[in-house]
Design an enzyme around this catalytic site. Structure first.
Site, PDB file in Angstrom:
ATOM      1  CG  ASN A 108      -1.557   1.275   1.412  1.00 49.24           C
ATOM      2  OD1 ASN A 108      -2.514   1.982   0.589  1.00 49.24           O
ATOM      3  ND2 ASN A 108      -1.355   2.278   2.105  1.00 49.24           N
ATOM      4  CG  HIS A 109       2.564   1.910   2.968  1.00 61.03           C
ATOM      5  ND1 HIS A 109       1.235   1.848   3.392  1.00 61.03           N
ATOM      6  CD2 HIS A 109       2.915   1.413   4.146  1.00 61.03           C
ATOM      7  CE1 HIS A 109       1.475   1.027   4.387  1.00 61.03           C
ATOM      8  NE2 HIS A 109       2.388   1.015   5.016  1.00 61.03           N
ATOM      9  CG  ASP A 119      -0.957   5.496   1.004  1.00 59.40           C
ATOM     10  OD1 ASP A 119      -0.613   5.390   2.004  1.00 59.40           O
ATOM     11  OD2 ASP A 119      -2.639   4.651   0.394  1.00 59.40           O
ATOM     12  NE  ARG A 170      -1.435  -9.579   7.837  1.00 65.63           N
ATOM     13  CZ  ARG A 170      -0.925  -8.321   8.415  1.00 65.63           C
ATOM     14  NH1 ARG A 170      -0.143  -7.237   6.963  1.00 65.63           N
ATOM     15  NH2 ARG A 170      -1.445  -7.474   9.335  1.00 65.63           N
ATOM     16  CG  ASP A 206      -0.201  -3.990   5.599  1.00 65.65           C
ATOM     17  OD1 ASP A 206      -0.109  -4.437   6.306  1.00 65.65           O
ATOM     18  OD2 ASP A 206       0.271  -3.114   5.415  1.00 65.65           O
ATOM     19  CD  GLU A 250      -3.855  -5.028   8.065  1.00 63.62           C
ATOM     20  OE1 GLU A 250      -4.024  -5.422   9.371  1.00 63.62           O
ATOM     21  OE2 GLU A 250      -3.197  -4.605   6.861  1.00 63.62           O
ATOM     22  CG  HIS A 284       1.030  -7.402  13.809  1.00 63.52           C
ATOM     23  ND1 HIS A 284       0.498  -8.113  12.791  1.00 63.52           N
ATOM     24  CD2 HIS A 284       1.941  -6.911  13.437  1.00 63.52           C
ATOM     25  CE1 HIS A 284       0.469  -7.663  12.051  1.00 63.52           C
ATOM     26  NE2 HIS A 284       1.158  -6.866  12.050  1.00 63.52           N
ATOM     27  CG  ASP A 285      -1.056  -4.682  14.166  1.00 63.24           C
ATOM     28  OD1 ASP A 285      -0.076  -4.132  14.407  1.00 63.24           O
ATOM     29  OD2 ASP A 285      -2.099  -4.785  12.313  1.00 63.24           O
TER      30      ASP A 285
HETATM   31  C1  GLC Z   1      -0.989  -3.056   9.463  1.00 62.91           C
HETATM   32  C2  GLC Z   1      -0.201  -4.014   9.669  1.00 62.91           C
HETATM   33  C3  GLC Z   1       0.420  -3.045  11.013  1.00 62.91           C
HETATM   34  C4  GLC Z   1       1.198  -2.063   9.758  1.00 62.91           C
HETATM   35  C5  GLC Z   1       0.160  -1.213   8.549  1.00 62.91           C
HETATM   36  C6  GLC Z   1       1.104  -0.103   8.039  1.00 62.91           C
HETATM   37  O1  GLC Z   1      -1.834  -3.020   9.164  1.00 62.91           O
HETATM   38  O2  GLC Z   1      -0.520  -5.304  10.836  1.00 62.91           O
HETATM   39  O3  GLC Z   1       1.411  -3.489  11.628  1.00 62.91           O
HETATM   40  O4  GLC Z   1       1.563  -1.171  11.046  1.00 62.91           O
HETATM   41  O5  GLC Z   1       0.069  -2.007   8.384  1.00 62.91           O
HETATM   42  O6  GLC Z   1       1.559  -0.920   7.087  1.00 62.91           O
END
Ligand code: GLC
Ligand code: CA
Length: 560
Positions: free
Chosen positions: A103-104, A171, A199, A201, A243, A309-310
């Site tokens: 995404n970025h 982004d 996975r 993101d 995600e 992890h979040d």
């Molecule tokens: C997702 C990840 C998170 C990260 C974010 C930005 O939400 O799970 O840990 O900070 O993306 O990449």
């Protein structure tokens, strides 16, 4: 088909190489260390590893700020070490999926450096710019309270750039066909090095329209199909696990009505209501979440998790439900994060109560989907709330009672090892639990083994059975002539329930307990009557243990 679609009945283990094992003694986990621990993972019985970001990065967001998609961060080793790892995993039958963070990029990425310096560079259009400060610059932040805006001014570019996350994560303009082609190239690269999937993101943001005039971003779902197609052409077994914390009405857009988009999604809906159910000892809203997320193509699968992890994001609960979860699992301000979640690890949230930890895990392993375990939760690791934001739940793995829990020989590990209180490594570590047949680690190993032997959960259809008691959840799965049935008491007091299996025939009079000797026979009224202890749970096979003799080779209507 059952062997090919491996993710339908798998157990995924999520880990970060930097905090798992440090082989060269510099305080940071590395691939050589991870390779040395592959037998531990193999013994645990997991079928796949989800590897968190490990590529070159300034690591201002735990590696989710990538500055080179085609390499390994030197602090974790080399590409050579990476391939030793994927090879070692493959030898043990463990599949590897990795984070795909597109995404970025990091603002240090050469693409962004060139884009900001030269308005004529082809890379300029790889990011999202505006000459003036866009009107909604102060909306849509993912990290409220820490992140101030979604647009920042760049002095070198003399323009504003868009960043859904932190300002050091510009982004990518994912609508640009060159960016899209690059994403495929990145996937192709890692597939070649032995991973079997990603996975992905922040998927809703990846596929959304972006720009200074975009007030309400629109998801371009078609992009998902091209990602999947490419992946499948390169490697048939490869998957994308998304995600995407979205509402159930969008699920089919992500999976694709014909199962032609993403293979897997994390079930955020069930996750939040599961924690509410545990907090309130009331599974009614969880049942609604299960039903709302039931429709999916036969080849698609949910990823089920407790903690990741979040932060535990409670944003989709009602205010009242959310307050209930906060009260129960994260009452102090320092335990909460971003106005919507709890940043603690699982064990401390459940007060270290073994019965509740088992209950929570047993639920995660038996709800419809593929369970995703977070490293350290299998030994009941705690958190360190002195660390900022989400780092509190990202401390090094606790292997033994040796210095720094046997994670490193260095004087200072990358993040401090938890070393005081009840969750200190002196008490909570893998070596100690190995020696104790009743430890959480050995319990987890047994439950994983049993979970793999009930493919009905991953493959079958489910039905929630009425127990007339909101604290007790009973679910039955049917697949290929077999049925399994799970009962959970979410309450702190014992509960007596009666239920019918919902199946006809004399088979359903016997429920064979898979974990203890305590089987159940239906009474005269045709119902099963159970006395469940506080936080008690039961795993049953319906009828008997001859299920493999009974299993049908295909899915037929009679085979139900
Ligand atoms: C997702 C990840 C998170 C990260 C974010 C930005 O939400 O799970 O840990 O900070 O993306 O990449
Ligand atoms: Ca190291």
């Amino acid at each position: 088909m059952i062997n090919d679609l491996w993710y339908k009945n798998a157990v995924i283990y999520c880990l970060s190489v930097g905090t798992f094992m440090d082989a060269n003694g510099d305080g940071i986990g590395d691939f050589q260390g991870l390779v040395r621990r592959l037998d531990y993972l193999h013994g645990l019985g997991i079928t796949a590893i989800w590897l968190m970001p490990f590529q070159p990065s300034p690591c201002r967001d735990d590696g989710y700020d990538i500055s080179d998609y085609y390499g390994v961060n030197a602090r974790h080793g080399t590409l050579g070490d990476f391939v030793e790892f994927t090879h070692g995993a493959e030898q043990r039958g463990i599949r590897v999926i990795m984070d795909l963070v597109v995404n970025h990029t990091s603002d240090r990425h050469p693409w962004f450096q060139e884009a900001r310096r030269d308005p004529k560079s082809p890379y300029r259009d790889w990011y999202v710019w505006s000459d003036k400060k866009p009107p909604h610059a102060n909306t849509g932040m993912v990290f409220p309270g820490v992140q101030k805006s979604t647009w920042s001014y760049d002095k070198i570019a003399r323009a504003w750039y868009f960043h859904r996350f932190y300002d050091f994560q510009p982004d990518l303009n994912t609508s640009n066909p060159y960016v899209q082609a690059e994403i495929l190239k990145i996937m192709g690269f890692w597939i070649q090095l032995g991973v079997v999937g990603f996975r992905m993101d922040a998927v809703p943001f990846v596929i959304s329209t972006k720009g200074p005039r975009v007030k309400n971003p629109v998801e371009q779902y078609d992009m998902l199909r091209s990602l999947r197609e490419f992946l499948q052409w390169r490697e048939g077994a490869a998957i994308i696990l998304a995600e995407a914390n979205v509402l159930p009405e969008c699920d089919m857009e992500y999976f694709g009505a014909d199962g032609d988009r993403l293979h897997m999604m994390f079930n955020f809906q069930v996750n939040q209501h599961l924690f509410y159910a545990l907090a309130a000892s009331d599974c009614r809203s969880l049942v609604q979440a299960l039903k709302a997320t039931k429709p999916r193509p036969a080849t698609a699968q949910w990823g089920l998790f407790l903690r990741n992890h979040d932060e535990l994001d409670l944003g989709r609960l009602t205010e009242e439900q959310r307050q209930r979860v906060f009260e129960c699992f994260g009452p102090e301000k320092e335990m909460q994060l971003y106005d919507r979640g709890i940043r603690r690890r699982l064990a401390p949230m459940l007060n270290g109560d073994r019965r509740r930890i088992e209950l929570a895990y047993s639920l995660m392993f038996t709800l419809p989907g593929t369970p995703v375990v977070r490293y350290g939760d299998e030994i009941g690791m705690g958190d360190d709330l002195k660390l900022p934001e989400r780092n509190c739940a990202r401390t090094p793995m606790q292997w033994s009672t040796e210095p720094h829990a046997g994670f490193t020989k260095a004087r200072r590990p990358i993040l401090p090892v938890i070393s005081d209180g009840p969750y200190g490594y002196q008490h909570v570590n893998a070596a100690k639990q190995r020696r104790d047949p009743n430890s959480l680690l050995n319990w987890t190993e047994r439950i994983i083994r049993m979970r793999k032997e009930v493919p009905e959960v991953g493959w079958g259809d489910f039905e929630v059975l009425s127990t007339r008691n909101p604290a007790v959840l009973a679910i039955r799965y049917d697949w290929r002539n077999n049925s399994v049935l799970f009962v959970h008491n979410l309450d702190a007091i014992p509960r007596e329930v009666a239920f019918s299996t919902g199946l006809r025939g004399k088979e359903s009079r016997l429920l064979v307990n898979l974990l203890t000797d305590d089987h159940s026979r239906a009474r005269e009224d045709g119902k099963h009557h159970l006395l469940l202890e506080a936080y008690g749970y039961r795993w049953y096979r319906v009828g008997g243990l001859d299920y493999l003799l009974k299993r049908a080779e295909i899915e037929t209507p009679e085979a139900r």
